[in-house]
Design a protein around this motif. Structure first.
Motif, PDB file in Angstrom:
ATOM      1  N   ASP A 201      10.869  -6.437  -1.327  1.00  0.00           N
ATOM      2  CA  ASP A 201       9.729  -5.637  -1.346  1.00  0.00           C
ATOM      3  C   ASP A 201       8.728  -5.691  -0.342  1.00  0.00           C
ATOM      4  O   ASP A 201       8.331  -6.905   0.299  1.00  0.00           O
ATOM      5  CB  ASP A 201       9.109  -5.922  -2.654  1.00  0.00           C
ATOM      6  CG  ASP A 201      10.000  -5.689  -3.885  1.00  0.00           C
ATOM      7  OD1 ASP A 201      10.928  -4.844  -3.714  1.00  0.00           O
ATOM      8  OD2 ASP A 201      10.018  -6.366  -4.887  1.00  0.00           O
ATOM      9  N   ALA A 202       8.018  -4.673   0.071  1.00  0.00           N
ATOM     10  CA  ALA A 202       7.145  -4.774   1.077  1.00  0.00           C
ATOM     11  C   ALA A 202       5.838  -5.421   0.784  1.00  0.00           C
ATOM     12  O   ALA A 202       5.265  -6.368   1.170  1.00  0.00           O
ATOM     13  CB  ALA A 202       6.665  -3.477   1.854  1.00  0.00           C
ATOM     14  N   ASN A 203       5.263  -4.913  -0.528  1.00  0.00           N
ATOM     15  CA  ASN A 203       4.169  -5.410  -1.226  1.00  0.00           C
ATOM     16  C   ASN A 203       3.019  -5.470  -0.006  1.00  0.00           C
ATOM     17  O   ASN A 203       1.866  -6.236  -0.310  1.00  0.00           O
ATOM     18  CB  ASN A 203       4.308  -6.622  -1.678  1.00  0.00           C
ATOM     19  CG  ASN A 203       5.109  -6.698  -2.888  1.00  0.00           C
ATOM     20  OD1 ASN A 203       5.263  -5.651  -3.572  1.00  0.00           O
ATOM     21  ND2 ASN A 203       5.707  -7.707  -3.198  1.00  0.00           N
ATOM     22  N   VAL A 204       2.973  -4.433   1.021  1.00  0.00           N
ATOM     23  CA  VAL A 204       1.852  -4.550   1.945  1.00  0.00           C
ATOM     24  C   VAL A 204       1.833  -2.903   2.251  1.00  0.00           C
ATOM     25  O   VAL A 204       2.661  -2.293   2.355  1.00  0.00           O
ATOM     26  CB  VAL A 204       2.073  -5.013   3.437  1.00  0.00           C
ATOM     27  CG1 VAL A 204       1.177  -5.012   4.119  1.00  0.00           C
ATOM     28  CG2 VAL A 204       2.337  -6.794   3.026  1.00  0.00           C
ATOM     29  N   SER A 205       0.542  -2.564   2.309  1.00  0.00           N
ATOM     30  CA  SER A 205       0.010  -1.099   2.657  1.00  0.00           C
ATOM     31  C   SER A 205      -0.841  -0.933   4.092  1.00  0.00           C
ATOM     32  O   SER A 205      -1.559  -2.012   4.243  1.00  0.00           O
ATOM     33  CB  SER A 205      -0.699  -0.420   1.613  1.00  0.00           C
ATOM     34  OG  SER A 205       0.308  -0.269   0.409  1.00  0.00           O
ATOM     35  N   ARG A 226      11.245 -11.188   4.590  1.00  0.00           N
ATOM     36  CA  ARG A 226      10.711 -12.618   3.780  1.00  0.00           C
ATOM     37  C   ARG A 226      11.856 -13.623   3.823  1.00  0.00           C
ATOM     38  O   ARG A 226      13.123 -13.254   3.918  1.00  0.00           O
ATOM     39  CB  ARG A 226      10.784 -12.113   2.218  1.00  0.00           C
ATOM     40  CG  ARG A 226       9.352 -11.119   2.034  1.00  0.00           C
ATOM     41  CD  ARG A 226       8.952 -11.033   0.664  1.00  0.00           C
ATOM     42  NE  ARG A 226       8.075 -10.018   0.549  1.00  0.00           N
ATOM     43  CZ  ARG A 226       6.843 -10.229   0.818  1.00  0.00           C
ATOM     44  NH1 ARG A 226       6.341 -11.517   0.983  1.00  0.00           N
ATOM     45  NH2 ARG A 226       5.912  -9.288   0.493  1.00  0.00           N
ATOM     46  N   ASP A 273       1.807 -14.230   4.779  1.00  0.00           N
ATOM     47  CA  ASP A 273       1.034 -14.917   3.921  1.00  0.00           C
ATOM     48  C   ASP A 273      -0.341 -15.179   4.415  1.00  0.00           C
ATOM     49  O   ASP A 273      -1.080 -15.822   3.780  1.00  0.00           O
ATOM     50  CB  ASP A 273       2.049 -16.566   3.843  1.00  0.00           C
ATOM     51  CG  ASP A 273       3.022 -16.276   3.171  1.00  0.00           C
ATOM     52  OD1 ASP A 273       3.592 -15.394   2.406  1.00  0.00           O
ATOM     53  OD2 ASP A 273       4.126 -16.979   3.776  1.00  0.00           O
ATOM     54  N   ASP A 278      -4.620  -5.257   2.212  1.00  0.00           N
ATOM     55  CA  ASP A 278      -3.823  -4.259   3.246  1.00  0.00           C
ATOM     56  C   ASP A 278      -4.244  -4.384   4.729  1.00  0.00           C
ATOM     57  O   ASP A 278      -5.510  -4.856   4.959  1.00  0.00           O
ATOM     58  CB  ASP A 278      -4.089  -2.826   2.694  1.00  0.00           C
ATOM     59  CG  ASP A 278      -3.629  -2.739   1.234  1.00  0.00           C
ATOM     60  OD1 ASP A 278      -2.723  -3.332   1.054  1.00  0.00           O
ATOM     61  OD2 ASP A 278      -4.167  -1.559   0.665  1.00  0.00           O
ATOM     62  N   ASN A 333       7.335 -15.669   5.809  1.00  0.00           N
ATOM     63  CA  ASN A 333       7.202 -14.210   5.324  1.00  0.00           C
ATOM     64  C   ASN A 333       6.599 -13.458   6.671  1.00  0.00           C
ATOM     65  O   ASN A 333       5.237 -13.763   6.861  1.00  0.00           O
ATOM     66  CB  ASN A 333       6.602 -13.839   4.396  1.00  0.00           C
ATOM     67  CG  ASN A 333       7.532 -14.613   3.017  1.00  0.00           C
ATOM     68  OD1 ASN A 333       8.403 -14.343   2.817  1.00  0.00           O
ATOM     69  ND2 ASN A 333       6.521 -15.302   2.189  1.00  0.00           N
ATOM     70  N   SER A 392      12.447  -5.664   4.124  1.00  0.00           N
ATOM     71  CA  SER A 392      12.418  -4.326   3.236  1.00  0.00           C
ATOM     72  C   SER A 392      12.549  -3.210   3.913  1.00  0.00           C
ATOM     73  O   SER A 392      13.048  -3.167   4.865  1.00  0.00           O
ATOM     74  CB  SER A 392      10.789  -4.661   2.871  1.00  0.00           C
ATOM     75  OG  SER A 392      10.093  -4.278   4.242  1.00  0.00           O
TER      76      SER A 392
END
Length: 805
Positions: A201-205, A226, A273, A278, A333, A392
């Motif tokens: 998962d990216a989990n970053v915008s 990751r 990390d 964002d 990551n 991702s």
């Protein structure tokens, strides 16, 4: 732009020799500036095997080795490396070999009373890396006696080309290979498509907040990986980076550096990390700062495009990443970024902050927008190959700009502009090989430049592409038609005068100097300048703020610099322009010269026969007269006046004129206050000559006046002494005497000046020698008396002087 031969052949299938590749690169406009080969400096090092490793008898940290070099009997080597042991295979340097990392040439040495006949080398001593904890440890199958450069593949020439700003496509090795292939020197290897299975998962915008200026960052591609394990990059990659002058850091950083040079595509890797919230592409704020990857702190403002998170600025977009979010050995990551940036914004920020990076170099010239996501995929694949991890899906914020350039191109333009007689098929083939889209079957086709060629905009650009691929040497030479006969006179009168003045002054022992046309404001004011219209709007420095009103400030400064370095006796001259205003006629060509110390025309400086006297005003006068004579001014036509500028000594200077208004030159000793203002030590004399003030040369007569005929009669000389006021110029008296009888008087010379007993106070006696030259008959006493009366009367009328009794 640097790359190695093997690197080029990763993308180019060719059997061409190095010499053929170098020649072709230059012919297609990628001029080769330098070629170096590590084998040239490491070719003498050979693989050797340690047979024995005994403790040194006089040192705990040294060992005495018996080394098999593959060349006869084993040799003895004293070594302090902790990994030196029996059975080790390493790299041996014999006496006489040059070790680049130590900058020494080996010789037979004695270390703690034990002789050593060479050394076992470490990687740092061979300048292969910074590793120096031990000597090079090779595999057991390394062949003893073989040259190390051959075994390690170091026989790989490094090529450096001079890249012009309009060729960003060749800021990567792949682009250079593409050009060589299009020129017929091999086949381009098409890269394999990169396939990645997204499992993280990216989990970053990423947000782009640039208001209406979206062109400053139109697209931002990124991907999260990751579970990476960062460490050293592979040896082959490190070797390539070292070859072009880059220092390997770690795998993730080395990947971005490698792709910058391989594909011309800069990228950046963030430690995910260390990113808070964002990522936002925005303009900087006054007071914000960034600690760059180079360890320096940079202040940003509202004109700089940055990448920021909740912690603040993390990167200068397209120029340099930040130290805080940089990757190290603890990184697990990462966020890999591939964005597009406005070249003008990149150039402005880089210049303002004084940052010059490989990324800036490429972005300010323009990278291929269509390769944004492909570059991101390739960087991700290399990261996974080297460091592992799960990627991702790739994401894109913004939109990649589309090119809509289409050029109507008549094939006949190639013949018209380049003179090359090529078929339509040949022209189309060249353009297609270079990546241009060509459509149409008529004499005029439509051509769309590829996305990696932002420099191609018109028909002439396409002709240039065809011409450089076919070969500039194939362009026929055509002699231009002669429209009219060449004039006999090529140089102007002013140019001829300058050349003659240079020759005359050089013959008098003076050296020509070339100084700046810009001088400090304080110096300009001393020499009559400093006007507002002569100040530069954008000076190079505060010491170059004003256009010079005279050549002397630069020459005086040059003389002082020579004196400061132990050469006090100098004679310099310069030919150049001076500026009295901003009008059309306010720019003058002048010749100026200075003499310092004992550098007189006939001076010898320090000499066993005696030192010369210091320079004086008559040295400067002689220089000025020599220069004027060289440009065609008759010496007997010159008049001496005392109205020299204020930067000359008032009692030891003068002006040479033809008539009271036409000033040809100034000469004299430099005023002590002028020297003090310029912080210069004297004595110094100087002259200045106006090149174009002398009368134009007369046209040659159509009829000859005949040869010079020497007079048959002997000349007659008479001496006269006149008592005149002290303030009467000598030249005025001599001019009056000379004009008393122009038919008989041919020369007047001053031979004595007397003040003292017998001469009233406030006056002086001037004694002149007058030569009379009869041409028709011998002069009688009556004739001489008549001329004498004319002389006395003329002098009395002009100066008020009386004949001394």
């Amino acid at each position: 732009m640097k790359f190695t031969l093997s690197w080029l052949k990763d993308h180019l299938e060719t059997d061409a020799s190095l010499e053929e590749i170098l020649e072709r690169l230059t012919m297609i406009g990628l001029e080769v500036e330098e070629v170096t080969n590590p084998a040239d400096r490491l070719g003498t090092f050979r693989i050797a095997r340690v047979l024995e490793a005994e403790q040194h008898p006089n040192a705990d940290r040294l060992r005495v080795l018996k080394v098999d070099t593959g060349d006869g009997e084993p040799v003895q080597v004293v070594c302090g490396a902790p990994n030196a042991r029996a059975g080790l295979r390493g790299v041996f340097a014999k006496p006489g070999d040059y070790v680049p990392g130590l900058d020494v040439t080996l010789s037979v040495g004695k270390i703690r009373d034990v002789e050593s006949f060479g050394m076992m080398a470490s990687e740092r001593e061979l300048e292969l890396s910074d590793e120096h904890d031990g000597i090079i440890d090779l595999p057991e199958d390394a062949p003893v006696g073989v040259r190390y450069v051959e075994y390690a593949g170091l026989d790989d020439p490094v090529i450096e080309i001079g890249l012009t700003p309009n060729r960003p496509d060749c800021a990567g090795v792949y682009g250079i290979a593409r050009d060589l292939a299009a020129s017929g020197l091999g086949a381009l290897k098409n890269p394999q498509k990169t396939h990645l299975n997204a499992s993280a998962d990216a989990n970053v915008s990423v947000r782009i907040e640039l208001g209406d200026n979206i062109e400053d960052c139109p697209a931002f591609g990124y991907r999260v990986v990751r579970g990476v394990k960062n460490g050293p990059s592979p040896k082959w990659l490190q070797k390539r980076l070292i070859a072009i002058g880059l220092r390997p850091i770690n795998a993730l950083v080395d990947i971005t550096n490698y792709l910058t040079f391989d594909q011309g595509r800069p990228l950046h890797v963030f430690d995910a990390d260390k990113v808070s919230g964002d990522l936002v592409v925005r303009y900087g704020k006054k007071g914000e700062e960034l600690i760059g990857l180079d360890g320096k702190t940079y202040q940003v403002d509202e004109t700089d495009v940055v990448i920021a998170d909740d912690n603040g600025v993390e990167s200068l977009g397209g120029i340099m990443g930040g130290e805080v979010s940089g990757c190290d050995e603890n990184t697990t990551n990462v966020i890999i970024e591939a964005a597009l940036w406005n070249p003008l914004t990149i150039a402005r920020t880089g210049r303002k902050l004084g940052i010059s990076t490989d990324a800036r170099y490429r972005f300010e010239r323009g990278v291929d927008p269509a390769y944004t996501m492909e570059g991101l995929d390739l960087a991700t694949k290399l990261a996974i190959d080297f460091c592992g991890g799960q990627p991702s899906e790739a994401k894109l914020t913004g939109e990649i700009p589309q090119s809509h350039r289409v050029i109507d191109f008549p094939y006949s333009e190639v013949k018209r502009l380049a003179g090359l007689d090529l078929s339509h098929a040949e022209i189309k083939a060249v353009l297609t090989m270079l990546g241009f889209w060509v459509t149409g079957n008529s004499d005029v086709v439509k051509v769309a430049p590829p996305t990696w060629r932002p420099d191609v905009h018109g028909k002439s650009d396409l002709v240039e592409e065809v011409m450089r691929m076919v070969g500039v040497d194939k362009v026929p030479s055509t002699t231009l038609p002669r429209m009219e006969p060449v004039s006999q006179k090529v140089l102007t009168t002013s140019q001829v005068r300058r050349a003659h003045a240079r020759r005359a002054l050089a013959a008098r022992g003076m050296d020509e100097a070339v100084t700046w046309s810009f001088i400090p404001a304080a110096h300009a004011e001393v020499f009559g300048g400093g006007q507002a219209e002569l100040k530069l709007a954008n000076p190079i420095s505060s010491d170059m703020s004003d256009m010079r009103p005279s050549l002397l400030p630069g020459l005086l400064a040059a003389a002082q610099r020579n004196a400061d370095r132990g050469f006090p006796d100098v004679a310099l001259f310069e030919v150049g322009q001076v500026f009295f205003g901003d009008g059309e006629q306010d720019q003058k060509v002048m010749v100026a010269g200075i003499r310092r110390g004992t550098a007189s025309f006939d001076g010898a400086g320090r000499h066993w026969s005696g030192n010369s006297d210091a320079v004086h005003v008559f040295d400067a006068k002689a220089d000025a007269e020599a220069a004027l004579t060289a440009i065609g001014v008759a010496p007997d036509k010159l008049m001496v006046f005392t109205d020299a500028p204020s930067y000359y000594h008032p009692g030891r200077s003068g002006a040479l004129k033809m008539g009271p208004k036409n000033t040809l030159a100034y000469f004299g000793e430099i005023h002590p206050q002028t020297l003090e203002d310029l912080d210069i030590e004297g004595p110094l004399v100087a002259f200045e000559m106006f090149v174009d003030a002398a009368p134009q040369p007369k046209k040659k007569p159509t009829k000859s006046k005949g040869a010079f005929v020497a007079p048959d009669l002997m000349p007659v000389r008479r001496d006269y002494a006149f008592v005149v006021d002290k303030d009467v110029p000598v030249e005025k008296l001599m001019r009056a005497a000379r004009g008393a009888d122009k038919a008989l008087i041919v020369d007047v010379n001053l031979f004595d000046i007397y003040e003292g007993q017998g001469v009233p106070e406030g006056q002086r006696s001037l004694a002149i020698d007058v030569m009379l030259q009869p041409t028709k008959k011998t002069l009688t006493d009556e004739d001489i008396e008549a001329v004498s009366a004319k002389i006395v009367k003329a002098v009395e009328k002009a100066t008020g002087g009386v004949l001394r009794g």
